[in-house]
Write an enzyme that holds these catalytic residues in place. Structure first.
Site, PDB file in Angstrom:
ATOM      1  N   HIS A  18       0.805  -1.224   0.000  1.00 27.32           N
ATOM      2  CA  HIS A  18       0.000   0.000   0.000  1.00 27.32           C
ATOM      3  C   HIS A  18       0.835   1.269   0.000  1.00 27.32           C
ATOM      4  O   HIS A  18       0.371   2.309  -0.455  1.00 27.32           O
ATOM      5  CB  HIS A  18      -0.988  -0.014   1.177  1.00 27.32           C
ATOM      6  N   ASP A 113      -4.959   6.365   0.759  1.00 29.00           N
ATOM      7  CA  ASP A 113      -4.961   4.967   0.350  1.00 29.00           C
ATOM      8  C   ASP A 113      -6.268   4.305   0.810  1.00 29.00           C
ATOM      9  O   ASP A 113      -6.850   4.690   1.818  1.00 29.00           O
ATOM     10  CB  ASP A 113      -3.751   4.277   0.994  1.00 29.00           C
ATOM     11  N   VAL A 333      14.744  -6.937  -2.844  1.00 28.35           N
ATOM     12  CA  VAL A 333      15.358  -6.824  -4.175  1.00 28.35           C
ATOM     13  C   VAL A 333      14.618  -5.735  -4.943  1.00 28.35           C
ATOM     14  O   VAL A 333      13.525  -5.336  -4.560  1.00 28.35           O
ATOM     15  CB  VAL A 333      15.252  -8.146  -4.969  1.00 28.35           C
ATOM     16  N   GLN A 335      12.466  -5.352  -7.530  1.00 31.27           N
ATOM     17  CA  GLN A 335      11.626  -6.244  -8.360  1.00 31.27           C
ATOM     18  C   GLN A 335      11.422  -5.722  -9.787  1.00 31.27           C
ATOM     19  O   GLN A 335      11.417  -6.488 -10.733  1.00 31.27           O
ATOM     20  CB  GLN A 335      10.268  -6.465  -7.689  1.00 31.27           C
ATOM     21  N   HIS A 350       2.647 -14.325  -5.654  1.00 37.31           N
ATOM     22  CA  HIS A 350       1.441 -14.366  -4.820  1.00 37.31           C
ATOM     23  C   HIS A 350       0.360 -13.443  -5.396  1.00 37.31           C
ATOM     24  O   HIS A 350      -0.685 -13.270  -4.763  1.00 37.31           O
ATOM     25  CB  HIS A 350       1.797 -13.950  -3.396  1.00 37.31           C
ATOM     26  N   ASN A 354       0.328  -4.897  -6.874  1.00 38.99           N
ATOM     27  CA  ASN A 354       1.452  -4.146  -7.454  1.00 38.99           C
ATOM     28  C   ASN A 354       2.270  -5.049  -8.353  1.00 38.99           C
ATOM     29  O   ASN A 354       2.675  -4.651  -9.444  1.00 38.99           O
ATOM     30  CB  ASN A 354       2.365  -3.591  -6.362  1.00 38.99           C
ATOM     31  N   SER A 355       2.488  -6.273  -7.888  1.00 43.86           N
ATOM     32  CA  SER A 355       3.257  -7.221  -8.702  1.00 43.86           C
ATOM     33  C   SER A 355       2.526  -7.512 -10.007  1.00 43.86           C
ATOM     34  O   SER A 355       3.152  -7.612 -11.068  1.00 43.86           O
ATOM     35  CB  SER A 355       3.500  -8.515  -7.933  1.00 43.86           C
ATOM     36  N   GLY A 373      -6.148 -12.472   1.346  1.00 42.44           N
ATOM     37  CA  GLY A 373      -6.933 -11.289   1.009  1.00 42.44           C
ATOM     38  C   GLY A 373      -7.535 -11.300  -0.388  1.00 42.44           C
ATOM     39  O   GLY A 373      -8.228 -12.236  -0.796  1.00 42.44           O
ATOM     40  N   ASP A 374      -7.239 -10.248  -1.106  1.00 41.12           N
ATOM     41  CA  ASP A 374      -7.790 -10.006  -2.433  1.00 41.12           C
ATOM     42  C   ASP A 374      -7.152 -10.853  -3.540  1.00 41.12           C
ATOM     43  O   ASP A 374      -7.556 -10.782  -4.695  1.00 41.12           O
ATOM     44  CB  ASP A 374      -7.583  -8.516  -2.757  1.00 41.12           C
ATOM     45  N   GLN A 375      -6.147 -11.662  -3.175  1.00 43.75           N
ATOM     46  CA  GLN A 375      -5.286 -12.208  -4.226  1.00 43.75           C
ATOM     47  C   GLN A 375      -5.901 -13.310  -5.088  1.00 43.75           C
ATOM     48  O   GLN A 375      -5.483 -13.499  -6.227  1.00 43.75           O
ATOM     49  CB  GLN A 375      -3.945 -12.640  -3.615  1.00 43.75           C
TER      50      GLN A 375
HETATM   51 BR1  BUP Z   1       9.143  -8.642  -1.423  1.00 38.97          BR
HETATM   52  C1  BUP Z   1       9.591  -7.283  -2.562  1.00 38.97           C
HETATM   53  N1  BUP Z   1      11.229  -6.039  -3.737  1.00 38.97           N
HETATM   54  O1  BUP Z   1      11.872  -7.749  -2.440  1.00 38.97           O
HETATM   55  P1  BUP Z   1       2.549  -6.411  -3.790  1.00 38.97           P
HETATM   56  C2  BUP Z   1       8.617  -6.479  -3.092  1.00 38.97           C
HETATM   57  N2  BUP Z   1       8.963  -5.446  -3.921  1.00 38.97           N
HETATM   58  O2  BUP Z   1      10.607  -4.328  -5.041  1.00 38.97           O
HETATM   59  P2  BUP Z   1       2.681  -7.326  -0.934  1.00 38.97           P
HETATM   60  C3  BUP Z   1      10.265  -5.231  -4.274  1.00 38.97           C
HETATM   61  O3  BUP Z   1       6.968  -4.317  -3.355  1.00 38.97           O
HETATM   62  P3  BUP Z   1       0.023  -6.805  -0.363  1.00 38.97           P
HETATM   63  C4  BUP Z   1      10.964  -7.061  -2.884  1.00 38.97           C
HETATM   64  O4  BUP Z   1       7.731  -4.827  -6.740  1.00 38.97           O
HETATM   65  C5  BUP Z   1       5.772  -4.430  -5.326  1.00 38.97           C
HETATM   66  O5  BUP Z   1       5.826  -3.152  -5.888  1.00 38.97           O
HETATM   67  C6  BUP Z   1       7.117  -5.130  -5.517  1.00 38.97           C
HETATM   68  O6  BUP Z   1       3.539  -5.240  -3.470  1.00 38.97           O
HETATM   69  C7  BUP Z   1       7.902  -4.547  -4.398  1.00 38.97           C
HETATM   70  O7  BUP Z   1       2.660  -7.419  -2.572  1.00 38.97           O
HETATM   71  C8  BUP Z   1       5.653  -4.279  -3.841  1.00 38.97           C
HETATM   72  O8  BUP Z   1       3.008  -7.149  -4.976  1.00 38.97           O
HETATM   73  C9  BUP Z   1       4.868  -5.384  -3.201  1.00 38.97           C
HETATM   74  O9  BUP Z   1       1.213  -5.793  -3.910  1.00 38.97           O
HETATM   75  O10 BUP Z   1       1.532  -6.450  -0.533  1.00 38.97           O
HETATM   76  O11 BUP Z   1       3.850  -6.623  -0.454  1.00 38.97           O
HETATM   77  O12 BUP Z   1       2.447  -8.704  -0.424  1.00 38.97           O
HETATM   78  O13 BUP Z   1      -0.048  -7.992   0.535  1.00 38.97           O
HETATM   79  O14 BUP Z   1      -0.535  -5.577   0.271  1.00 38.97           O
HETATM   80  O15 BUP Z   1      -0.468  -7.081  -1.721  1.00 38.97           O
END
Ligand code: BUP
Length: 454
Positions: A18, A113, A333, A335, A350, A354-355, A373-375
């Site tokens: 978030h 947010d 890292v 990403q 997962h 954002n991913s 959650g929402d995944q």
């Molecule tokens: Br871990 C990791 N490097 O090592 P998500 C994550 N990220 O850049 P999350 C890195 O954090 P929620 C790492 O690129 C993305 O922008 C990744 O967000 C970055 O998953 C962010 O993908 C992670 O939405 O959050 O953190 O589990 O549970 O709220 O979805």
């Protein structure tokens, strides 16, 4: 016809999933000459959040920052630390309003947010400002807005239902929505319901999505087929990556030595706590698949608690056996850099939103293994839009032990699936078209800024 540029205050949520979109949006607004004040609730839950906020403010010196000391909240029952933080932020906003009354130039709008939307709505109302919510997908954001209607007066939805109908949206399979969404006595659900009500009262909902990813939902909600008088969904994604150089750079030189599209990148986000047994099976699966892999390990929910070495977690013998084929690392890292590296061919994820958007932006195929959650809803979207594959029989990550053979089979299937690679590539083009000058996301973003300047 010259309007002064708007001054926008942004209130972040908690957790990297978030914080990331808020920081990106702050950078996007700042690049369009908006004045930006970033409100950071202190202290954050994880080290990753503190590090990113500090690095962001150093990289974007024109963004003002406002530290907002929140009052700690102790829930009646133990709860997820991030959910507790959402509630603590919302409960503390009366302390925020006085800090904002005298900012100069005066604020034009208040953005918050989704996880802190109830607090954002309160502050905006007290200050007489339009409130915009920053959220993730069109589909799940709309679902959240509908939760107060679903849980009714007794607080529960009918447990015998298998399908949830929401006006204007494709129906939801109840198995994709975790039970905390319907447990009215939990901190998480109470916060969710108050945020949901704030969504309906917002001036607009800025989404890190794009039209081609969720065309039906966006059209349906914006055509008035959802809750009456619901605010417009404003899809302005994929959000631009920000220019922070944070994280372990070790994978990049390693990736440079690998052939194009040969490596499977494995990461389950910042909040994974995978069991040792599942870690072992995942290791087996990656090894058995025969493909190269870059595996980012996390073994604790909050990074501050995570201090074991990779060898301790996956075992020395695994590292020894796979050292020519794989790299296992721990810690943060970059990403975005990894995903855009030519050696990476697939992303086992997962499916945090954002991913998903980061993968969509560059057309990277995904193997979805939702965690919480929402995944599961995102896994469904990823599959439907042709960005990835999802084996529903795996359940939630951690729900059952998925064996190494199953994982190896899926990884092989995905790495060899040329039609998936092609549909992901086309989606990546759609993402690029949306954000370039004159594209759908670009236009919605520019119009929103213009409306704030008037
Ligand atoms: Br871990 C990791 N490097 O090592 P998500 C994550 N990220 O850049 P999350 C890195 O954090 P929620 C790492 O690129 C993305 O922008 C990744 O967000 C970055 O998953 C962010 O993908 C992670 O939405 O959050 O953190 O589990 O549970 O709220 O979805």
């Amino acid at each position: 016809n010259h309007h002064p540029s708007p001054h926008i205050a942004l209130l972040t949520g908690a957790g990297m999933g978030h914080l990331t979109p808020t920081l990106r949006l702050a950078a996007m607004l700042s690049s369009k000459n908006c004045q930006v004040t970033l409100i950071t609730p202190q202290p954050p839950v994880s080290t990753a959040e503190s590090t990113h906020i500090a690095a962001f403010l150093a990289a974007y010196p024109t963004v003002n920052s406002l530290d907002f000391q929140i009052v700690p909240y102790t829930p009646p029952k133990p709860a997820d630390p991030f959910a507790v933080q959402f509630e603590a932020i919302i409960r503390s906003v009366h302390l925020l309003t006085p800090l904002l009354t005298s900012v100069s130039p005066p604020l034009s709008a208040f953005f918050s947010d989704i996880t802190t939307a109830a607090g954002g709505h309160q502050v905006a109302e007290d200050l007489g400002l339009p409130h915009y919510v920053i959220s993730l997908s069109a589909r799940f954001t709309s679902f959240i807005a509908y939760v107060p209607y679903l849980i009714g007066s007794d607080g529960y939805i009918d447990p015998t239902e298998t399908i949830i109908q929401v006006p204007g949206l494709a129906s939801f399979d109840i198995s994709t929505i975790p039970s905390p969404f319907f447990l009215p006595n939990q901190t998480f659900t109470k916060t969710l319901v108050s945020n949901a009500r704030a969504l309906s009262k917002a001036k607009g909902i800025l989404l890190n999505t794009f039209h081609a990813f969720e065309p039906e939902t966006i059209a349906s909600v914006n055509d008035g087929k959802f809750i009456p008088n619901f605010p417009p969904l404003l899809p302005i994604g994929p959000f631009e990556p920000h220019k922070l150089e944070i994280g372990d750079h070790q994978p990049l030189p390693w990736l440079d030595q690998q052939p194009p599209k040969s490596v499977v990148y494995v990461s389950f986000g910042s909040r994974t706590a995978m069991s040792r047994d599942q870690i072992r099976e995942l290791g087996k699966g990656l090894e058995e698949s025969g493909f190269k892999f870059l595996w980012v390990l996390k073994s604790k929910i909050v990074d501050k608690d995570d201090n074991e070495g990779t060898e301790e977690i996956v075992g020395d013998s695994f590292i020894g056996r796979t050292k020519h084929n794989g790299l296992v690392i721990k810690g943060w890292v970059n990403q975005e850099k990894i995903l855009s590296h030519p050696a990476v061919g697939d992303f086992v994820s997962h499916v945090g939103w954002n991913s998903v958007m980061e993968a969509a932006a560059i057309g990277m195929p995904m193997l979805a293994w939702p965690l919480l959650g929402d995944q599961k809803v995102y896994a469904g979207l990823v599959e439907a839009v042709g960005l990835g594959v999802w084996d529903k029989s795996w359940g939630w990550l951690g729900e059952r032990l998925v064996k190494g053979e199953e994982i190896a089979k899926m990884v092989k299937k995905m790495m060899c699936d040329e039609s998936l690679r092609e549909s992901a590539r086309i989606l990546g083009e759609g993402a690029m078209n949306a954000t370039k000058v004159g594209g759908s996301s670009y236009n919605v973003f520019m119009e929103t800024i213009q409306n704030l300047s008037i």
